[in-house]
Design an enzyme around this catalytic site. Structure first.
Site, PDB file in Angstrom:
ATOM      1  N   LYS A  79       6.166   0.329  11.249  1.00 21.63           N
ATOM      2  CA  LYS A  79       7.249   1.082  10.610  1.00 21.63           C
ATOM      3  C   LYS A  79       8.162   1.703  11.671  1.00 21.63           C
ATOM      4  CE  LYS A  79       4.503   2.026   6.514  1.00 21.63           C
ATOM      5  NZ  LYS A  79       3.930   2.947   5.544  1.00 21.63           N
TER       6      LYS A  79
ATOM      7  N   GLN B 268       1.098   8.739   6.163  1.00 26.26           N
ATOM      8  CA  GLN B 268       0.408   7.470   5.930  1.00 26.26           C
ATOM      9  C   GLN B 268      -0.896   7.709   5.176  1.00 26.26           C
ATOM     10  OE1 GLN B 268       1.749   4.535   6.576  1.00 26.26           O
ATOM     11  NE2 GLN B 268       0.009   3.204   6.187  1.00 26.26           N
TER      12      GLN B 268
ATOM     13  N   ASP C 225       8.402   7.644  -0.065  1.00 21.15           N
ATOM     14  CA  ASP C 225       7.280   6.862  -0.614  1.00 21.15           C
ATOM     15  C   ASP C 225       7.235   6.898  -2.140  1.00 21.15           C
ATOM     16  OD1 ASP C 225       5.654   5.555   1.316  1.00 21.15           O
ATOM     17  OD2 ASP C 225       4.872   7.482   2.013  1.00 21.15           O
TER      18      ASP C 225
HETATM   19  N1  L34 Z   1       2.356   6.798   2.824  1.00 21.87           N
HETATM   20  N2  L34 Z   1       0.847   5.080   3.070  1.00 21.87           N
HETATM   21  C1  L34 Z   1       2.087   5.481   2.773  1.00 21.87           C
HETATM   22  N3  L34 Z   1       3.071   4.615   2.426  1.00 21.87           N
HETATM   23  C2  L34 Z   1       2.827   3.289   2.375  1.00 21.87           C
HETATM   24  O1  L34 Z   1       3.781   2.431   1.973  1.00 21.87           O
HETATM   25  C3  L34 Z   1       1.547   2.816   2.717  1.00 21.87           C
HETATM   26  N4  L34 Z   1       1.223   1.470   2.782  1.00 21.87           N
HETATM   27  C4  L34 Z   1      -0.115   1.038   2.385  1.00 21.87           C
HETATM   28  C5  L34 Z   1      -1.126   1.916   3.116  1.00 21.87           C
HETATM   29  N5  L34 Z   1      -0.714   3.311   3.238  1.00 21.87           N
HETATM   30  C6  L34 Z   1       0.548   3.744   3.026  1.00 21.87           C
HETATM   31  C7  L34 Z   1       1.686   0.623   3.716  1.00 21.87           C
HETATM   32  O2  L34 Z   1       2.655   0.872   4.422  1.00 21.87           O
HETATM   33  C8  L34 Z   1      -0.157  -0.399   2.848  1.00 21.87           C
HETATM   34  N6  L34 Z   1       0.975  -0.530   3.734  1.00 21.87           N
HETATM   35  C9  L34 Z   1       1.253  -1.658   4.529  1.00 21.87           C
HETATM   36  C10 L34 Z   1       2.454  -1.813   5.197  1.00 21.87           C
HETATM   37  C11 L34 Z   1       2.719  -2.923   5.966  1.00 21.87           C
HETATM   38  C12 L34 Z   1       1.789  -3.912   6.113  1.00 21.87           C
HETATM   39  C13 L34 Z   1       0.578  -3.779   5.456  1.00 21.87           C
HETATM   40  C14 L34 Z   1       0.312  -2.665   4.675  1.00 21.87           C
HETATM   41  C15 L34 Z   1       2.089  -5.099   6.970  1.00 21.87           C
HETATM   42  O3  L34 Z   1       3.006  -5.071   7.734  1.00 21.87           O
HETATM   43  N7  L34 Z   1       1.299  -6.167   6.887  1.00 21.87           N
HETATM   44  C16 L34 Z   1       1.479  -7.378   7.669  1.00 21.87           C
HETATM   45  C17 L34 Z   1       0.271  -7.668   8.532  1.00 21.87           C
HETATM   46  C18 L34 Z   1      -0.185  -6.527   9.338  1.00 21.87           C
HETATM   47  C19 L34 Z   1      -1.400  -6.845  10.197  1.00 21.87           C
HETATM   48  O4  L34 Z   1      -1.370  -7.850  10.913  1.00 21.87           O
HETATM   49  O5  L34 Z   1      -2.388  -6.084  10.103  1.00 21.87           O
HETATM   50  C20 L34 Z   1       1.675  -8.543   6.704  1.00 21.87           C
HETATM   51  O6  L34 Z   1       2.289  -9.519   7.117  1.00 21.87           O
HETATM   52  O7  L34 Z   1       1.182  -8.444   5.578  1.00 21.87           O
END
Ligand code: L34
Length: 299
Positions: free
Chosen positions: A53, A97, A120
């Site tokens: 982020k 988060q 959020d």
């Molecule tokens: N406050 N907490 C708050 N806001 C959010 O919107 C989140 N979330 C969830 C967990 N806690 C939070 C996220 O940001 C889940 N989440 C999130 C965001 C981005 C990714 C995964 C979960 C992401 O970028 N995933 C990548 C792979 C990442 C890796 O390699 O580990 C993808 O391509 O899916």
């Protein structure tokens, strides 16, 4: 025929590019959009999401106030940091988060973030406004799912969407957005108490898995030609991988042989969450225009 892969990474980049242009326009007016990002504890997955982020914000010409707190942080300390960010005019949005450590009451934290900065959509006032279709930020992951469906011209109006999972962060808000007139879906929400889950998932034109259970949606649980959205992001131990784990969604990838469209993990919904967050930060900084209509028309 194999399903079309819905490329959340590519769409995320496109949205972030347009956010960047809007950030530049705001800069000319002397406003630098800034998000306060708070991470409590050292969960490796949370740390990696938070870093993504912050990196995305910087790439889009925005600022982040990166706050890392130890696991031992008390609820009072966290509340007082949120209060400082609420009062700081240079900070337009605040993100704590999830999850926070167990000794901290998550509800108190969500209540503490000013709804004006609640990018959020976790504050109960924001959630209420979202359900009523009133001025608010849209929740990032559900909004990201809807934007992916839009990008691929998936008909939502009149479709039967089945959501699996009733979390506050995905299932509950997503159901409420899908039933807006603007989307017009008919929705079934399934959860751990659902009897005969397959009966319901087999009815889905659009199946959205957000239960946090690795690979549990199998090909025999979906209708041929269904659109399958995988919100799950699970780290499964795998000693053959350099990192010691691999990522897997809630959906068995073999579903791709039966679905018409599906989202991969990684590269599906995850990057969309980050793109929609950036979009909300722009909206927060652009105080003239904090409403769902603008959010929709933004790019
Ligand atoms: N406050 N907490 C708050 N806001 C959010 O919107 C989140 N979330 C969830 C967990 N806690 C939070 C996220 O940001 C889940 N989440 C999130 C965001 C981005 C990714 C995964 C979960 C992401 O970028 N995933 C990548 C792979 C990442 C890796 O390699 O580990 C993808 O391509 O899916």
């Amino acid at each position: 025929m194999s399903a079309v892969i819905m490329d959340g990474k590519a769409l995320g980049i496109k949205i972030r590019q347009s956010v960047k242009e809007r950030a530049l326009a705001l800069k000319e007016k002397g406003i630098v959009p800034c998000l306060g990002v708070i991470l409590v504890g050292d969960d490796p997955a949370s740390l990696s999401y938070v870093k993504s982020k912050e990196k995305a914000l910087a790439e889009a010409g925005m600022e982040s106030r990166d706050i890392r707190l130890p696991e031992s942080t008390s609820e009072e300390e966290l509340l007082s940091i949120i209060d400082e960010l609420n009062k700081d005019d240079k900070v337009h949005g605040i993100l704590v988060q999830a999850p926070v450590p167990k000794h901290i009451n998550e509800e108190k934290i969500n209540d503490a973030v000013s709804p004006k900065k609640d990018v959020d959509c976790f504050h109960p006032e924001s959630v209420g406004n979202m359900i009523l279709g009133r001025r608010t930020f849209l929740p990032c992951t559900p909004h990201g799912v809807l934007e992916l469906l839009r990008e691929y011209n998936i008909p939502i109006s009149g479709a039967h969407a089945v959501v699996v999972g009733r979390s506050n962060i995905v299932g509950k808000p997503l159901v409420n957005l899908l039933i807006r007139r603007q989307y017009n879906a008919t929705v079934t929400l399934c959860h751990t108490g659902t009897k005969d889950l397959s009966y319901h998932t087999l009815q889905a034109d659009i199946l959205i898995a957000a239960a946090g259970s690795p690979c549990f949606i199998k090909p025999d649980m979906i209708k041929k030609g269904a659109v399958v959205i995988d919100v799950g992001i699970n780290r499964v131990t795998d000693i053959s991988e350099p990192k010691g784990y691999r990522l897997c969604g809630d959906v068995d990838p073999a579903v791709s042989l039966k679905a018409s469209y599906y989202t991969p993990v990684p590269g599906g919904v995850g990057p969309m969450t980050i793109a929609m967050l950036l979009n909300n930060v722009i909206e927060a900084a652009n105080t003239d225009c904090v409403n769902a209509v603008c959010v929709k028309a933004a790019y």
